[in-house]
Design an enzyme around this catalytic site. Structure first.
Site, PDB file in Angstrom:
ATOM      1  N   GLU A 171     -45.964 -17.704 -22.627  1.00  0.00           N
ATOM      2  CA  GLU A 171     -45.507 -17.315 -23.058  1.00  0.00           C
ATOM      3  C   GLU A 171     -43.829 -17.366 -23.654  1.00  0.00           C
ATOM      4  O   GLU A 171     -42.914 -16.871 -23.546  1.00  0.00           O
ATOM      5  CB  GLU A 171     -44.623 -17.764 -21.667  1.00  0.00           C
ATOM      6  CG  GLU A 171     -45.016 -17.726 -19.994  1.00  0.00           C
ATOM      7  CD  GLU A 171     -46.861 -17.651 -20.159  1.00  0.00           C
ATOM      8  OE1 GLU A 171     -47.738 -17.901 -21.296  1.00  0.00           O
ATOM      9  OE2 GLU A 171     -47.364 -17.456 -19.073  1.00  0.00           O
ATOM     10  N   HIS A 213     -47.447 -25.330 -10.120  1.00  0.00           N
ATOM     11  CA  HIS A 213     -47.343 -23.561  -9.420  1.00  0.00           C
ATOM     12  C   HIS A 213     -46.385 -23.920  -8.431  1.00  0.00           C
ATOM     13  O   HIS A 213     -45.732 -23.071  -8.163  1.00  0.00           O
ATOM     14  CB  HIS A 213     -48.348 -22.524  -8.856  1.00  0.00           C
ATOM     15  CG  HIS A 213     -50.068 -22.302  -9.911  1.00  0.00           C
ATOM     16  ND1 HIS A 213     -50.521 -23.567 -10.475  1.00  0.00           N
ATOM     17  CD2 HIS A 213     -49.287 -21.046 -10.220  1.00  0.00           C
ATOM     18  CE1 HIS A 213     -51.226 -22.373 -11.362  1.00  0.00           C
ATOM     19  NE2 HIS A 213     -51.032 -21.259 -11.259  1.00  0.00           N
TER      20      HIS A 213
END
Lengths: 323, 339, 320
Positions: A59, A128
């Site tokens: 990322e 998450h």
């Protein structure tokens, strides 16, 4: 007027955006999440080979790539997928993209859109389930967009791509199946324009993203008891249309703010502070916030449910400000 | 050796090296006089890398550099006046005083964004390269950074993307950590990087990588000119490690000038303090270049002294300009947050 | 191949069967919605977990990623508490607060799992540093997949482990796919062990479905770590026989490829080898499976009859 599912409106927006401007590139592949809708997205990948890449799990570098590409004339939309993953890219988003225009005194623009699915999703557990949008509010230079309906997601995504500023597009997987009216040839929705999703005179409920839908559900139930709730959706917190929020506060005098960020320093916290500063004498009761408590999100289903802002908690809060 | 370039070009390269040297030394004076604060990083000792390297880029190419950017900007032709003003935080600076030494940008010369976060620019460079390829505008990206950047995870991640997408980018790593005397080949193993030589890192991604003596302007120019053409021809990313010997003035916490440079040092370092004499005698790329110019009869000592004298004057003017430039108004702080 | 005793090898088969039985049962329970959330099964990768962990002591530290059940079991985690954690019950290792991706079984030396690709690799460095300073010949092991090879944290960690000669073993389960994407779409590098070589670290690539090959590599790495000689990188070529997560239709893999790897099933291969070398009878091999499934059933009974956590559990253990 035709009705679309949220994911259909989003997909339609992406298609129109890609067709209208070949500078738009898609980096990442879960714009329609990992659900069964994922396959539909592949149609875009097939239609625009060379403009839709699926990067490795890195990322930091692919957000940097998107930022650099934006500096050099493209208008990328980069998908981080789960909002928590944007932490891997933090230096590029918060310390490069956010600062570039300012540090260069206006010379370098960064028209990039960072797309995330925030929040509690069902069994995601602590790593998450983040709603990082408020953290970005603390990084000047980033626009922050939170659609809550099919019409909004289409209109706001178009504006996000057209904006010359780095934009955090904050979506939620539990919105994808929500249905709503989406006029044909709808115009893009400007940033800094809040939307009164439901008119009411008794209590103002300000909410963002998925919480707008829950607030509307709560409002329906309360209407049966004769309580008229006005649901106001800022749609973008940066830039923020505070005037519309304030007008509603002035109308009802009672405020509940709903937000899936944690209680401390979340979106609700900032809005509450501003209302206290500018709308204090209009309030008939202390305002209330409905947020996620300051705990990492637990896995076990009953625990996860307990920490998630819900319709019932919104209803309780509305009753509390009416007392 | 000298670059294979016409005499006038060589003299221009010489002039730019002098500009960098005297600008950087001038900054130390300004700092010691209290005219600006904060950390700053000088390019002294690396001029023979930056100047020939940046002479190989074209208008429109993208350039990224780091906190050690002054030399790159000046090599590319930035105005010392506006650079000095920026470093002093004045309104005539390139960034209207809002960037400072760390973040000076000159978009017209290809510098869109300058980051002081180690390895911050490396992923960005893959981005401009990606855009150039998508827009088919023939531009390439040159990413200039130090050896330390390779320790950051951002670097291998970006190398991976560059090789995966065959991006038109030159990664130019200036390894100024070389120890030892003279211009012997080979850098020393770094205590903070297990890979050695550094070019093993890009090679792991099948990115062509070479080392070059960064104090040898001819070697630098030849290799970079050739590499840049390959990238323009679509051959994908390349990596070059240029090795220099760290300037002794950087050894202290804040830069200090052990001995003010003047061209005659190229032939007589007698006056230089013994502690740093060897560096000036053997490793100072500017002095090496001057010596080679004269040896190759591309210039006389007088010509060189003349160039230096003009440069010193212009640097003085640049510093004066900066000192006379007004500070920005407070309102400036709330401008340029959003487009 | 070295001469090995039946006593040494048959238990390894039993261990692999426990993992297999556990994972298959989890899949079943997930389909019945007795287990919710994100589940990533390691069916087909058992030889790696067992091969590595069988040489570790209880006080060696193991870290893993999202596909961690097998590693935790191989390290000695209690099946009941593990199953209860997946089922979100208060008797689970993390009182239902972690779930499948966040297993912690400190009593067995299984320190952390993570849902962030590469997230525990730097953590293993820290544990290894402590091991090095304590000088008690302990070591740390971190399991991760091929997808982690493209993360910056992976590289930074290889660098530090090599520089500081840390007693850590990097075990890469290269199953050819990072989520739904083949490795080749994410990088031009096909052997992650090559990255270790770049950082001057001893490294090896083995057939991860051959338990003996894994054992050989592990033996050398453990010896290197315990004797103060530093880190090793072991790349195990293997395959997950199910999707990336439960519910993944797996359309991105050719059925022929899946079939090819099924034929290389680590448990079947090891069983065959044991039979051929007369180190186990057909009966013992069958019993290994039966026994494993019985133990897993007990774990399920324990888990599903355990209470759910109370609401006030959410505010506990936010801080020490």
């Amino acid at each position: 007027m035709r009705e679309l599912a949220y994911y259909e409106a989003k997909f339609e927006a992406l298609g129109e955006i890609m067709a209208a401007d070949e500078r738009v590139h898609l980096i990442g592949g879960t714009f329609l999440s990992l659900s069964t809708r994922r396959a539909i997205y592949q149609e875009l990948v097939k239609k625009y080979p060379g403009r839709a890449v699926s990067p490795p799990i890195s990322e930091l570098s692919f957000c940097g790539l998107a930022t650099g590409a934006a500096m050099a004339g493209l208008r990328p939309i980069v998908d981080l997928s789960t909002g928590s993953f944007i932490f891997e890219a933090w230096p590029q988003v918060a310390n490069e993209a956010a600062n570039a225009l300012y540090m260069s005194a206006g010379q370098t623009r960064v028209p990039v859109v960072f797309h995330i699915f925030h929040g509690i999703r069902g069994g995601g557990a602590a790593q998450h389930s983040h709603s990082p949008q408020a953290m970005f509010w603390n990084c000047p230079g980033l626009e922050i967009v939170l659609p809550s309906s099919p019409r909004d997601v289409k209109g706001l995504l178009k504006t996000a791509v057209a904006s010359d500023n780095p934009t955090i597009f904050v979506d939620h997987v539990q919105l994808l199946e929500v249905r709503g009216e989406v006029p044909e040839n709808d115009k893009p929705i400007p940033f800094g324009q809040a939307d009164v999703k439901r008119k009411g005179s008794d209590v103002t409920v300000i909410a963002t993203s998925l919480e707008v839908q829950k607030s509307l559900g709560a409002a329906e139930r309360l209407a049966e008891e004769g309580i008229q709730v006005e649901v106001v959706d800022p749609r973008t917190v940066v830039p923020l249309d505070f005037q519309t929020l304030l007008a509603s506060v002035e109308k009802t005098g009672r405020v509940v703010i709903v937000d899936q960020c944690h209680r401390s320093c979340g979106i609700a916290a900032e809005l509450a502070a501003r209302i206290a500063e500018e709308g204090f004498d209009k309030l008939k009761a202390p305002l209330r916030r409905v947020t996620t408590p300051d705990v990492p999100i637990p896995f076990s289903p009953p625990l996860e449910e307990f920490v998630t802002p819900s319709e019932s908690r919104i209803i309780d809060a509305v009753r509390a400000v009416l007392r | 050796m000298l670059p294979k370039l016409p005499r006038q070009t060589l003299l221009e390269l010489c002039r730019r090296m002098f500009v960098i040297r005297h600008f950087e030394e001038g900054l130390v004076r300004l700092y010691e006089q209290g005219h600006f604060s904060g950390h700053y990083h000088l390019y002294i000792g690396q001029e023979a890398t930056g100047v020939p390297a940046l002479s190989c880029v074209r208008e429109g190419d993208y350039l990224f550099t780091t906190h050690r950017n002054h030399g790159h900007l000046l090599a590319r032709g930035a105005d010392p006046k506006r650079l000095a003003a920026e470093i002093l935080g004045r309104s005539d600076g390139y960034n209207k005083g809002k960037g400072g030494s760390f973040h000076t940008v000159v978009p017209s010369l290809g510098f869109l964004h300058t980051s002081a976060v180690v390895a911050g620019i490396i992923p960005l460079a893959t981005g401009t390269a990606y855009a150039s390829r998508a827009l088919k505008n023939g531009r390439i990206t040159v990413c200039l950074f130090g050896d330390g950047a390779l320790e950051e995870g951002a670097s291998p991640e970006a190398l991976n993307l560059a090789s995966l997408y065959k991006l038109p980018v030159l990664f130019l790593c200036e390894n100024n950590g070389k120890y030892g005397l003279g211009r012997a080949a080979g850098a020393a193993q770094s205590p903070s990087m297990a890979a050695f030589p550094l070019i093993d890192l890009p090679k792991a991604y099948k990115i062509p990588a070479q080392q070059v003596d960064g104090t040898d302007s001819g070697a630098v120019h030849g290799l970079i000119a050739e590499t840049v053409e390959k990238i323009r021809a679509g051959e994908g990313p390349h990596f070059i490690e240029a090795q220099t010997v760290r300037w002794p003035g950087s050894e202290t916490n804040w830069p200090t000038v052990p001995y003010p440079t003047n061209a005659s040092l190229a032939w007589d370092v007698g006056g230089v303090p013994e502690k740093v004499r060897d560096w000036y005698r053997q490793s100072d790329p500017l002095l090496i270049f001057i010596r080679e110019l004269v040896e190759a009869k591309q210039a006389t000592r007088e010509e060189i002294f003349g160039i230096e004298s003009d440069v010193k004057k212009s640097i003085e003017e640049a510093m004066d300009f900066a000192l006379e430039s007004p500070y920005p108004n407070p309102e400036e702080a709330s401008k340029d947050i959003f487009a | 191949m070295k001469k090995r005793d039946r006593e040494e090898l048959l238990p390894l088969l039993e261990k692999m069967w426990i993992i297999r039985a556990f994972e298959e049962k989890v899949s079943e329970l997930y389909a019945k919605k007795e287990i919710l959330g994100l589940i990533h099964l390691g069916i087909g990768q058992e030889a790696v977990a067992v091969g590595i962990c069988s040489l570790l002591h209880q006080d060696d530290y193991v870290f893993s990623g999202h596909r961690a059940h097998g590693h935790a079991i191989a390290k000695g985690a209690d099946l009941g508490r593990l199953m209860a954690e997946l089922a979100g019950r208060s008797t689970g290792y993390c009182r239902g607060k972690g779930g499948s991706m966040h297993i912690v079984a400190m009593d067995a030396g299984f320190v952390a799992a993570t849902g962030i690709v590469g997230g525990t690799i730097p953590l293993a460095l820290g544990a290894a540093l402590v091991c090095k300073e304590k000088k008690k010949r302990q070591l740390a092991v971190v399991f991760f997949g091929d997808g982690a090879g493209q993360t910056g944290a992976f590289h930074e960690s290889l660098n530090i482990a090599s520089l500081w000669k840390l007693p850590v073993i990097f075990v890469c389960e290269n199953n050819g796919y990072a989520e739904f994407t083949p490795l080749s779409a994410h990088t031009v590098v096909s052997r992650l062990a090559d990255h270790a070589r770049t950082y001057s670290m001893p490294n090896v690539t083995v057939d991860g479905n051959d338990l003996l090959a894994v054992l050989d590599a592990a033996r050398e790495a453990v010896q290197r770590a315990r004797s103060g000689e530093g880190a090793t990188f072991i790349e195990c070529l293997t395959y997950r026989l199910r999707g990336h997560y439960e519910g993944d239709p797996g359309k991105y893999r050719e059925l022929s490829e899946v079939a090819e790897w099924k034929a290389k099933d680590p448990i079947a291969r090891f069983s065959e080898m044991l039979k051929q070398k007369r180190m186990a009878s057909e009966k013992q091999i069958r019993e290994a499976e039966i026994e494993a499934r019985a133990r897993v059933e007990k774990a399920v009974d324990f888990a599903l009859s355990s209470p759910w956590p109370e609401a006030d559990e959410v505010t506990k253990q936010v801080f020490a």
